[in-house]
Write a protein that holds these residues in place. Structure first.
Motif, PDB file in Angstrom:
ATOM      1  N   MET A  56       0.829  -1.207   0.000  1.00  0.00           N
ATOM      2  CA  MET A  56       0.000   0.000   0.000  1.00  0.00           C
ATOM      3  C   MET A  56       0.861   1.253   0.000  1.00  0.00           C
ATOM      4  SD  MET A  56      -3.230  -1.140   2.363  1.00  0.00           S
ATOM      5  CE  MET A  56      -3.633   0.516   2.753  1.00  0.00           C
ATOM      6  N   LEU A  57       1.984   1.210   0.700  1.00  0.00           N
ATOM      7  CA  LEU A  57       2.896   2.355   0.685  1.00  0.00           C
ATOM      8  C   LEU A  57       3.465   2.581  -0.713  1.00  0.00           C
ATOM      9  CD1 LEU A  57       4.832   1.790   4.034  1.00  0.00           C
ATOM     10  CD2 LEU A  57       3.154   3.573   3.546  1.00  0.00           C
ATOM     11  N   LEU A  58       3.825   1.488  -1.386  1.00  0.00           N
ATOM     12  CA  LEU A  58       4.316   1.601  -2.766  1.00  0.00           C
ATOM     13  C   LEU A  58       3.232   2.148  -3.691  1.00  0.00           C
ATOM     14  CD1 LEU A  58       6.447  -1.600  -3.402  1.00  0.00           C
ATOM     15  CD2 LEU A  58       7.185   0.758  -3.606  1.00  0.00           C
ATOM     16  N   ALA A  59       1.997   1.686  -3.513  1.00  0.00           N
ATOM     17  CA  ALA A  59       0.896   2.157  -4.362  1.00  0.00           C
ATOM     18  C   ALA A  59       0.665   3.653  -4.160  1.00  0.00           C
ATOM     19  CB  ALA A  59      -0.376   1.372  -4.063  1.00  0.00           C
ATOM     20  N   GLN A  60       0.739   4.118  -2.916  1.00  0.00           N
ATOM     21  CA  GLN A  60       0.586   5.552  -2.655  1.00  0.00           C
ATOM     22  C   GLN A  60       1.704   6.341  -3.308  1.00  0.00           C
ATOM     23  OE1 GLN A  60       0.377   6.054   1.577  1.00  0.00           O
ATOM     24  NE2 GLN A  60      -1.661   5.168   1.716  1.00  0.00           N
ATOM     25  N   TRP A  61       2.913   5.821  -3.244  1.00  0.00           N
ATOM     26  CA  TRP A  61       4.039   6.516  -3.853  1.00  0.00           C
ATOM     27  C   TRP A  61       3.856   6.605  -5.361  1.00  0.00           C
ATOM     28  CZ3 TRP A  61       8.598   5.127  -6.703  1.00  0.00           C
ATOM     29  CH2 TRP A  61       9.570   6.129  -6.705  1.00  0.00           C
ATOM     30  N   TYR A  62       3.440   5.510  -5.992  1.00  0.00           N
ATOM     31  CA  TYR A  62       3.205   5.527  -7.436  1.00  0.00           C
ATOM     32  C   TYR A  62       2.033   6.429  -7.807  1.00  0.00           C
ATOM     33  CZ  TYR A  62       6.547   1.745  -8.184  1.00  0.00           C
ATOM     34  OH  TYR A  62       7.687   0.988  -8.251  1.00  0.00           O
ATOM     35  N   LEU A  63       1.021   6.498  -6.951  1.00  0.00           N
ATOM     36  CA  LEU A  63      -0.093   7.420  -7.217  1.00  0.00           C
ATOM     37  C   LEU A  63       0.383   8.867  -7.195  1.00  0.00           C
ATOM     38  CD1 LEU A  63      -3.122   5.915  -5.289  1.00  0.00           C
ATOM     39  CD2 LEU A  63      -2.961   6.341  -7.726  1.00  0.00           C
ATOM     40  N   ARG A  64       1.256   9.193  -6.274  1.00  0.00           N
ATOM     41  CA  ARG A  64       1.801  10.561  -6.227  1.00  0.00           C
ATOM     42  C   ARG A  64       2.643  10.871  -7.453  1.00  0.00           C
ATOM     43  NH1 ARG A  64       3.155  10.305  -0.011  1.00  0.00           N
ATOM     44  NH2 ARG A  64       1.102  10.885   0.768  1.00  0.00           N
ATOM     45  N   LYS A  65       3.309   9.854  -7.997  1.00  0.00           N
ATOM     46  CA  LYS A  65       4.103  10.017  -9.213  1.00  0.00           C
ATOM     47  C   LYS A  65       3.235   9.916 -10.466  1.00  0.00           C
ATOM     48  CE  LYS A  65       8.095  10.249  -7.179  1.00  0.00           C
ATOM     49  NZ  LYS A  65       8.901  11.439  -7.215  1.00  0.00           N
ATOM     50  N   ASP A  66       1.938   9.664 -10.296  1.00  0.00           N
ATOM     51  CA  ASP A  66       0.955   9.553 -11.378  1.00  0.00           C
ATOM     52  C   ASP A  66       1.269   8.379 -12.306  1.00  0.00           C
ATOM     53  OD1 ASP A  66      -1.464  10.443 -12.300  1.00  0.00           O
ATOM     54  OD2 ASP A  66      -0.574  11.739 -13.821  1.00  0.00           O
ATOM     55  N   ASN A  67       1.723   7.278 -11.719  1.00  0.00           N
ATOM     56  CA  ASN A  67       1.990   6.055 -12.470  1.00  0.00           C
ATOM     57  C   ASN A  67       0.949   5.017 -12.036  1.00  0.00           C
ATOM     58  OD1 ASN A  67       3.005   3.843 -13.788  1.00  0.00           O
ATOM     59  ND2 ASN A  67       5.129   4.211 -13.184  1.00  0.00           N
ATOM     60  N   ALA A  71       1.029   1.427  -9.663  1.00  0.00           N
ATOM     61  CA  ALA A  71       0.221   1.457  -8.440  1.00  0.00           C
ATOM     62  C   ALA A  71      -0.752   0.286  -8.419  1.00  0.00           C
ATOM     63  CB  ALA A  71      -0.523   2.779  -8.334  1.00  0.00           C
ATOM     64  N   ALA A  72      -1.367   0.000  -9.560  1.00  0.00           N
ATOM     65  CA  ALA A  72      -2.285  -1.137  -9.647  1.00  0.00           C
ATOM     66  C   ALA A  72      -1.530  -2.453  -9.446  1.00  0.00           C
ATOM     67  CB  ALA A  72      -2.998  -1.129 -10.992  1.00  0.00           C
ATOM     68  N   GLN A  73      -0.320  -2.539  -9.962  1.00  0.00           N
ATOM     69  CA  GLN A  73       0.481  -3.752  -9.766  1.00  0.00           C
ATOM     70  C   GLN A  73       0.849  -3.939  -8.301  1.00  0.00           C
ATOM     71  OE1 GLN A  73       3.857  -3.293 -12.322  1.00  0.00           O
ATOM     72  NE2 GLN A  73       2.715  -3.766 -14.197  1.00  0.00           N
ATOM     73  N   ALA A  74       1.164  -2.849  -7.626  1.00  0.00           N
ATOM     74  CA  ALA A  74       1.516  -2.946  -6.206  1.00  0.00           C
ATOM     75  C   ALA A  74       0.323  -3.409  -5.383  1.00  0.00           C
ATOM     76  CB  ALA A  74       2.026  -1.602  -5.698  1.00  0.00           C
ATOM     77  N   LEU A  75      -0.867  -2.905  -5.695  1.00  0.00           N
ATOM     78  CA  LEU A  75      -2.058  -3.331  -4.961  1.00  0.00           C
ATOM     79  C   LEU A  75      -2.477  -4.745  -5.347  1.00  0.00           C
ATOM     80  CD1 LEU A  75      -4.301  -0.157  -4.782  1.00  0.00           C
ATOM     81  CD2 LEU A  75      -3.048  -1.271  -2.951  1.00  0.00           C
ATOM     82  N   ALA A  76      -2.153  -5.164  -6.555  1.00  0.00           N
ATOM     83  CA  ALA A  76      -2.507  -6.518  -6.988  1.00  0.00           C
ATOM     84  C   ALA A  76      -1.702  -7.569  -6.229  1.00  0.00           C
ATOM     85  CB  ALA A  76      -2.286  -6.663  -8.485  1.00  0.00           C
ATOM     86  N   ARG A  77      -0.597  -7.179  -5.644  1.00  0.00           N
ATOM     87  CA  ARG A  77       0.203  -8.124  -4.859  1.00  0.00           C
ATOM     88  C   ARG A  77      -0.488  -8.514  -3.557  1.00  0.00           C
ATOM     89  NH1 ARG A  77       5.081  -4.507  -5.863  1.00  0.00           N
ATOM     90  NH2 ARG A  77       5.682  -5.125  -7.952  1.00  0.00           N
ATOM     91  N   ILE A  78      -1.475  -7.724  -3.153  1.00  0.00           N
ATOM     92  CA  ILE A  78      -2.277  -8.068  -1.977  1.00  0.00           C
ATOM     93  C   ILE A  78      -3.391  -8.980  -2.475  1.00  0.00           C
ATOM     94  CG2 ILE A  78      -3.721  -7.186  -0.115  1.00  0.00           C
ATOM     95  CD1 ILE A  78      -2.140  -4.566  -0.289  1.00  0.00           C
ATOM     96  N   LYS A  79      -3.267 -10.248  -2.232  1.00  0.00           N
ATOM     97  CA  LYS A  79      -4.209 -11.239  -2.773  1.00  0.00           C
ATOM     98  C   LYS A  79      -5.538 -11.211  -2.016  1.00  0.00           C
ATOM     99  CE  LYS A  79      -1.265 -12.756  -5.758  1.00  0.00           C
ATOM    100  NZ  LYS A  79      -1.220 -12.070  -6.993  1.00  0.00           N
ATOM    101  N   LEU A  96      -7.613   3.399  -2.217  1.00  0.00           N
ATOM    102  CA  LEU A  96      -6.568   3.348  -3.248  1.00  0.00           C
ATOM    103  C   LEU A  96      -7.071   2.660  -4.507  1.00  0.00           C
ATOM    104  CD1 LEU A  96      -3.412   2.505  -1.100  1.00  0.00           C
ATOM    105  CD2 LEU A  96      -3.922   4.649  -2.264  1.00  0.00           C
ATOM    106  N   ILE A  97      -7.802   1.568  -4.348  1.00  0.00           N
ATOM    107  CA  ILE A  97      -8.357   0.887  -5.519  1.00  0.00           C
ATOM    108  C   ILE A  97      -9.355   1.799  -6.222  1.00  0.00           C
ATOM    109  CG2 ILE A  97      -9.857  -1.011  -6.255  1.00  0.00           C
ATOM    110  CD1 ILE A  97      -8.413  -2.781  -4.332  1.00  0.00           C
ATOM    111  N   GLY A  98     -10.155   2.528  -5.455  1.00  0.00           N
ATOM    112  CA  GLY A  98     -11.111   3.461  -6.051  1.00  0.00           C
ATOM    113  C   GLY A  98     -10.425   4.570  -6.823  1.00  0.00           C
ATOM    114  N   LEU A  99      -9.332   5.089  -6.289  1.00  0.00           N
ATOM    115  CA  LEU A  99      -8.599   6.151  -6.989  1.00  0.00           C
ATOM    116  C   LEU A  99      -7.994   5.639  -8.297  1.00  0.00           C
ATOM    117  CD1 LEU A  99      -6.796   7.895  -4.006  1.00  0.00           C
ATOM    118  CD2 LEU A  99      -8.647   8.820  -5.399  1.00  0.00           C
ATOM    119  N   ILE A 100      -7.470   4.428  -8.273  1.00  0.00           N
ATOM    120  CA  ILE A 100      -6.898   3.860  -9.496  1.00  0.00           C
ATOM    121  C   ILE A 100      -8.003   3.559 -10.501  1.00  0.00           C
ATOM    122  CG2 ILE A 100      -5.702   1.835 -10.417  1.00  0.00           C
ATOM    123  CD1 ILE A 100      -4.089   1.813  -7.766  1.00  0.00           C
TER     124      ILE A 100
END
Length: 187
Positions: A56-67, A71-79, A96-100
């Motif tokens: 989730m921390l990685l996904a937030q970081w990628y969201l801030r970088k607008d990638n 971000a979706a790949q980082a959240l997909a690792r949470i099964k 986070l999923i809603g924002l993506i």
């Protein structure tokens, strides 16, 4: 057995964090300050990942970088988020999923924002963000009453005025919607 599997990696992480902290203190006592400070920072990193999921921390970081893809790949690792996250993190996961999802298909992200609000968010600006997103979705559905309700709730929740510009934009869009409806009625 299932509870043991869920809790053990987190307790193992906590034990490693305390071991690093103890080693850091020992190194500082024996005047190895550089290595001691390095181990203190590593133990802080381990403690942070104990309370906040690293994906989730990685996904937030990628969201801030607008990638959005990463971000979706980082959240997909949470099964299975109910097993891998603590209960207070469920709402942030859904947010986070809603924002993506709102970048891909805005109308489909509504369920994630509602789910985030139902799970509960602790920070008021995150509540305001979820309600503001729901107001935007309601405008897209041409449901002015629901959009107005979410907008006033978002304005109340945004105590630090972090989303003041976005709230103003949504109000402007609602004004445009009113003008379009007036034009339809006059024809």
């Amino acid at each position: 057995m299932q509870i043991y599997y869920k809790i053990m990696p987190n307790f193992l992480r906590l034990i490693i964090g305390f071991a690093f902290l103890g080693a850091a203190v020992a190194l500082m006592v024996f005047s190895f300050w550089g290595w001691g400070i390095l181990l203190v920072f590593l133990s802080i990193l381990i403690f942070v990942t104990f309370f906040y999921n690293e994906h989730m921390l990685l996904a937030q970081w990628y969201l801030r970088k607008d990638n959005m893809e990463k971000a979706a790949q980082a959240l997909a690792r949470i099964k299975n988020f109910e097993k891998e996250l603590y209960k207070p993190q469920y709402g942030y996961y859904s947010l986070l999923i809603g924002l993506i999802e709102s970048r891909k298909a805005p109308m489909k992200s509504e369920k994630h924002f509602k789910q985030a609000l139902s799970f509960g968010l602790q920070m008021s600006h995150n509540i305001a963000l979820a309600k503001l997103s729901l107001a935007g979705i309601a405008i897209g559905k041409r449901n002015k009453r629901e959009a107005q309700m979410y907008l006033t709730e978002a304005k109340k929740a945004d105590k630090n005025k972090l989303l003041a510009d976005q709230i103003k934009q949504i109000k402007d869009q609602m004004g445009m919607m009113d003008k379009q409806q007036q034009v339809r009625y006059t024809r």
